[in-house]
Structures are given as C-alpha cells and as structure tokens.
Design a protein around this motif. Structure first.
Motif, PDB file in Angstrom:
ATOM      1  N   THR A 145      37.842  42.101  32.652  1.00  0.00           N
ATOM      2  CA  THR A 145      38.486  40.910  33.193  1.00  0.00           C
ATOM      3  C   THR A 145      37.433  39.837  33.429  1.00  0.00           C
ATOM      4  O   THR A 145      36.349  40.134  33.937  1.00  0.00           O
ATOM      5  N   ILE A 146      37.764  38.614  33.072  1.00  0.00           N
ATOM      6  CA  ILE A 146      36.867  37.481  33.271  1.00  0.00           C
ATOM      7  C   ILE A 146      37.435  36.625  34.395  1.00  0.00           C
ATOM      8  O   ILE A 146      38.627  36.326  34.418  1.00  0.00           O
ATOM      9  N   SER A 147      36.578  36.237  35.331  1.00  0.00           N
ATOM     10  CA  SER A 147      36.986  35.387  36.446  1.00  0.00           C
ATOM     11  C   SER A 147      35.900  34.342  36.669  1.00  0.00           C
ATOM     12  O   SER A 147      34.744  34.539  36.286  1.00  0.00           O
ATOM     13  N   GLU A 148      36.269  33.236  37.281  1.00  0.00           N
ATOM     14  CA  GLU A 148      35.275  32.193  37.563  1.00  0.00           C
ATOM     15  C   GLU A 148      34.192  32.700  38.505  1.00  0.00           C
ATOM     16  O   GLU A 148      33.011  32.532  38.257  1.00  0.00           O
ATOM     17  N   PHE A 149      34.604  33.298  39.630  1.00  0.00           N
ATOM     18  CA  PHE A 149      33.697  33.788  40.661  1.00  0.00           C
ATOM     19  C   PHE A 149      34.243  35.089  41.231  1.00  0.00           C
ATOM     20  O   PHE A 149      35.452  35.340  41.146  1.00  0.00           O
ATOM     21  N   PRO A 150      33.396  35.872  41.877  1.00  0.00           N
ATOM     22  CA  PRO A 150      33.898  37.040  42.611  1.00  0.00           C
ATOM     23  C   PRO A 150      34.743  36.596  43.801  1.00  0.00           C
ATOM     24  O   PRO A 150      34.540  35.512  44.345  1.00  0.00           O
ATOM     25  N   GLU A 151      35.687  37.434  44.192  1.00  0.00           N
ATOM     26  CA  GLU A 151      36.504  37.187  45.384  1.00  0.00           C
ATOM     27  C   GLU A 151      35.623  37.291  46.634  1.00  0.00           C
ATOM     28  O   GLU A 151      34.607  37.993  46.635  1.00  0.00           O
ATOM     29  N   GLU A 152      36.014  36.599  47.690  1.00  0.00           N
ATOM     30  CA  GLU A 152      35.248  36.608  48.951  1.00  0.00           C
ATOM     31  C   GLU A 152      35.052  38.011  49.501  1.00  0.00           C
ATOM     32  O   GLU A 152      33.970  38.349  49.978  1.00  0.00           O
ATOM     33  N   ASP A 153      36.105  38.859  49.443  1.00  0.00           N
ATOM     34  CA  ASP A 153      35.978  40.210  49.983  1.00  0.00           C
ATOM     35  C   ASP A 153      34.962  41.033  49.199  1.00  0.00           C
ATOM     36  O   ASP A 153      34.257  41.867  49.763  1.00  0.00           O
ATOM     37  N   VAL A 154      34.851  40.787  47.902  1.00  0.00           N
ATOM     38  CA  VAL A 154      33.844  41.467  47.076  1.00  0.00           C
ATOM     39  C   VAL A 154      32.450  41.027  47.497  1.00  0.00           C
ATOM     40  O   VAL A 154      31.553  41.854  47.702  1.00  0.00           O
ATOM     41  N   LEU A 155      32.259  39.725  47.648  1.00  0.00           N
ATOM     42  CA  LEU A 155      30.963  39.199  48.073  1.00  0.00           C
ATOM     43  C   LEU A 155      30.579  39.756  49.445  1.00  0.00           C
ATOM     44  O   LEU A 155      29.435  40.175  49.654  1.00  0.00           O
ATOM     45  N   ASP A 156      31.538  39.784  50.370  1.00  0.00           N
ATOM     46  CA  ASP A 156      31.286  40.299  51.716  1.00  0.00           C
ATOM     47  C   ASP A 156      30.917  41.777  51.677  1.00  0.00           C
ATOM     48  O   ASP A 156      29.969  42.208  52.339  1.00  0.00           O
ATOM     49  N   SER A 157      31.655  42.571  50.896  1.00  0.00           N
ATOM     50  CA  SER A 157      31.406  44.014  50.857  1.00  0.00           C
ATOM     51  C   SER A 157      30.043  44.346  50.257  1.00  0.00           C
ATOM     52  O   SER A 157      29.455  45.374  50.576  1.00  0.00           O
ATOM     53  N   LEU A 158      29.528  43.469  49.388  1.00  0.00           N
ATOM     54  CA  LEU A 158      28.226  43.700  48.763  1.00  0.00           C
ATOM     55  C   LEU A 158      27.088  42.975  49.482  1.00  0.00           C
ATOM     56  O   LEU A 158      25.935  43.092  49.076  1.00  0.00           O
ATOM     57  N   GLY A 159      27.427  42.223  50.516  1.00  0.00           N
ATOM     58  CA  GLY A 159      26.407  41.489  51.257  1.00  0.00           C
ATOM     59  C   GLY A 159      25.765  40.371  50.456  1.00  0.00           C
ATOM     60  O   GLY A 159      24.618  40.007  50.696  1.00  0.00           O
ATOM     61  N   ALA A 160      26.512  39.807  49.516  1.00  0.00           N
ATOM     62  CA  ALA A 160      25.987  38.713  48.692  1.00  0.00           C
ATOM     63  C   ALA A 160      25.880  37.441  49.528  1.00  0.00           C
ATOM     64  O   ALA A 160      26.754  37.136  50.333  1.00  0.00           O
TER      65      ALA A 160
END
Length: 139
Positions: A44-59
C-alpha cells in the motif's frame, strides 16, 4: 538549457499511482524464491504514516519513516492463522521517500526497491540490525 535540464522543466513528482506501479514492478523483479516466501503480502502506498504509527514507533517527524511492515512475520506466524487476522501489509510512504530521494544520490526506483526489500525483511522476521548487516556484507 541542456537536454537533461529540459527533461525536468515540465516534470512533477510522481504521485501515488506512480509509486504503486514502481513498487509492484520492484516486487515483480525480486527473485521468485524471495517472492514465494513473502506469500500474500499487500503493498500500500500512502502520503505519510498515520499519527498512531508515528507515536507507536516514537518517530519525531512524519518524514522519519519511509516504509512499514504490519502483520505477523513468518518467524512469528503459527501454523494456523487466527480468525479475523488482517493480511500482512507493507506500507510505502511517498512524501518521506521523495524527501530522502532529494537528499541522496540514489535513483528513486532504487530507493523504493530498497525500502520494499527492507520491509519484506521484517516479514521474514529479520531485525533492522540483521538487514543492515546483510546489506553491509553485500556492498
């Protein structure tokens, strides 16, 4: 103006459909044995990761993540998949990949292929360190 400069005058950054086509082509060009082991993986191609993904990875930034494997890797899969389990997925993030491309001397196709292979490596249960060691050994 040189022919190369002329080529870029009217070019736009590739969109989601272009990225999908490049990712599917890169996947199709992987060795058959590697693709067979990957099994049923959606890309799947997306513009950006979802906020919850970023939060869970500590990005720290939405540009920190180029791709993501979501699901149960082969190393952790049981013989019988749990009922209602979502299919394994690989996400490629267009804007962070374009940003990386602008800052490096690699082709866009090579970067997409690298991220795709890296995320498939997660499907095989390899850690980031394992994949870095493998890539360092192949240079």
């Amino acid at each position: 103006m040189s022919d190369e400069a002329n080529f870029w005058v009217k070019r736009q950054a590739p969109g989601l459909d272009d990225f999908e086509a490049m990712a599917l082509r890169a996947y199709a060009e992987l060795p058959r044995e590697f693709r067979d082991l990957a099994g049923e993986v959606t890309i799947t191609i997306s513009e950006f990761p979802e906020e919850d993904v970023l939060d869970s990875l500590g990005a720290e930034s939405e540009f920190d993540l180029l791709g993501l494997f979501q699901g149960v890797g082969l190393a952790h899969a049981s013989a019988i998949a749990p009922t209602g389990a979502m299919p394994n997925s690989i996400w490629l993030y267009r804007r962070p990949i374009l940003d990386y491309w602008a800052e490096h001397e690699e082709t866009l196709g090579a970067i997409i292929t690298h991220v795709l292979i890296h995320e498939i490596g997660h499907h095989f249960g390899l850690s980031d360190d394992d994949m870095e060691d493998i890539e360092a050994g192949s240079d």
